[in-house]
Design a protein around this motif. Structure first.
Motif, short mmCIF file in Angstrom:
data_model
loop_
_atom_site.label_atom_id
_atom_site.label_comp_id
_atom_site.label_asym_id
_atom_site.label_seq_id
_atom_site.Cartn_x
_atom_site.Cartn_y
_atom_site.Cartn_z
N ASP A 186 -1.23 -4.94 -4.95
CA ASP A 186 -1.49 -5.07 -3.56
C ASP A 186 -0.17 -4.64 -2.66
O ASP A 186 -0.27 -3.79 -1.67
N LYS A 187 0.91 -5.25 -3.40
CA LYS A 187 2.18 -4.79 -2.60
C LYS A 187 2.42 -3.26 -2.68
O LYS A 187 2.96 -2.49 -1.58
N ILE A 188 2.33 -2.77 -3.80
CA ILE A 188 2.82 -1.45 -4.03
C ILE A 188 1.56 -0.59 -3.06
O ILE A 188 2.11 0.44 -2.55
N SER A 189 0.39 -0.87 -2.96
CA SER A 189 -0.64 -0.15 -2.26
C SER A 189 -0.13 -0.40 -0.72
O SER A 189 -0.33 0.64 0.13
N ASN A 191 2.59 -0.80 0.42
CA ASN A 191 3.88 0.07 0.92
C ASN A 191 3.68 1.38 0.96
O ASN A 191 4.31 2.04 1.47
N ARG A 192 2.79 1.98 0.18
CA ARG A 192 2.43 3.51 0.20
C ARG A 192 1.59 3.60 1.53
O ARG A 192 1.60 4.44 2.10
N THR A 193 0.85 2.79 1.92
CA THR A 193 0.17 2.89 3.13
C THR A 193 0.94 2.78 4.36
O THR A 193 0.65 3.69 5.48
N ASN A 194 2.10 2.19 4.34
CA ASN A 194 2.96 1.81 5.51
C ASN A 194 3.98 3.07 5.63
O ASN A 194 4.59 3.04 6.35
N LYS A 195 3.93 4.00 4.70
CA LYS A 195 4.99 5.03 4.55
C LYS A 195 4.40 6.11 5.56
O LYS A 195 3.33 6.45 5.73
#
Length: 195
Positions: A186-189, A191-195
């Motif tokens: 979830d954290k990886i996803s 982080n990618r969404t917030n970029k």
């Protein structure tokens, strides 16, 4: 259980697809399936169970869990990704796996990233994980055996109680590891969404 760890021998604890076992030439789907079936046969619970099928591979391709193949052939990098997917699918959904592999797939496509080093690091960690797992299970069994022995004495069902508690303990640990993997995915996803 009288320190009986027979069940540990048949779980494929050390089964893995090494880099040396992955051909340098591209393979057709049937060849990929055969490679995985031969390598991971010890991890199967029942004789009829399949490690990898055409349907699974097609579903991974449709979901874009790995980068597109060319000329119906799978490269060494595809096989590395399929091996990672095989390890992840027991704990994560296809969408979660896609989410954590997207950045890697993008780098493979855009930068022609070689991932042998990443996979080799993973394989080394799996060896360490197997050692940690074995020591942990043996310690749990010993502890549960002592607790049952102290609580029940010489009941004829003592071995059953021990086995039941070991199964429950292993299932609990499995859930803890699964939840931790889910949270990190979830954290990886995120982080990618917030970029």
């Amino acid at each position: 259980m009288k320190n009986n760890y027979d069940f540990m021998e048949n779980i494929g604890l050390h089964e893995k697809l090494s880099l040396q076992e992955i051909p340098e030439i591209d393979l057709y789907m049937d060849q990929v399936i055969q490679l995985f079936e031969n390598k991971f046969k010890e991890t199967k619970r029942t004789e009829g169970e399949k490690v990898l099928t055409k349907t699974m591979i097609n579903n991974y391709a449709k979901a874009k869990v790995f980068f597109p193949i060319r000329n119906k052939k799978y490269t060494k990098r595809h096989m590395i990704l399929l091996s990672l997917i095989y390890q992840l699918k027991g704990s994560l959904s296809i969408n979660e796996i896609k989410g954590i592999l997207d950045p890697l797939n993008e780098r493979i496509v855009t930068d022609d990233l070689a991932i042998d080093w990443l996979y080799e690091t993973f394989l080394k960690q799996t060896d360490k994980n197997a050692q940690i797992f074995t020591a942990s299970v043996e310690a749990s069994i010993k502890e549960l055996t002592e607790l049952i022995g102290a609580a029940e004495g010489n009941d004829e069902d003592t071995e059953y109680y021990e086995e039941l508690l070991v199964v429950a303990s292993l299932a609990h640990m499995s859930q803890l590891y699964k939840r931790a993997a889910e949270r990190l995915a979830d954290k990886i996803s995120e982080n990618r969404t917030n970029k």
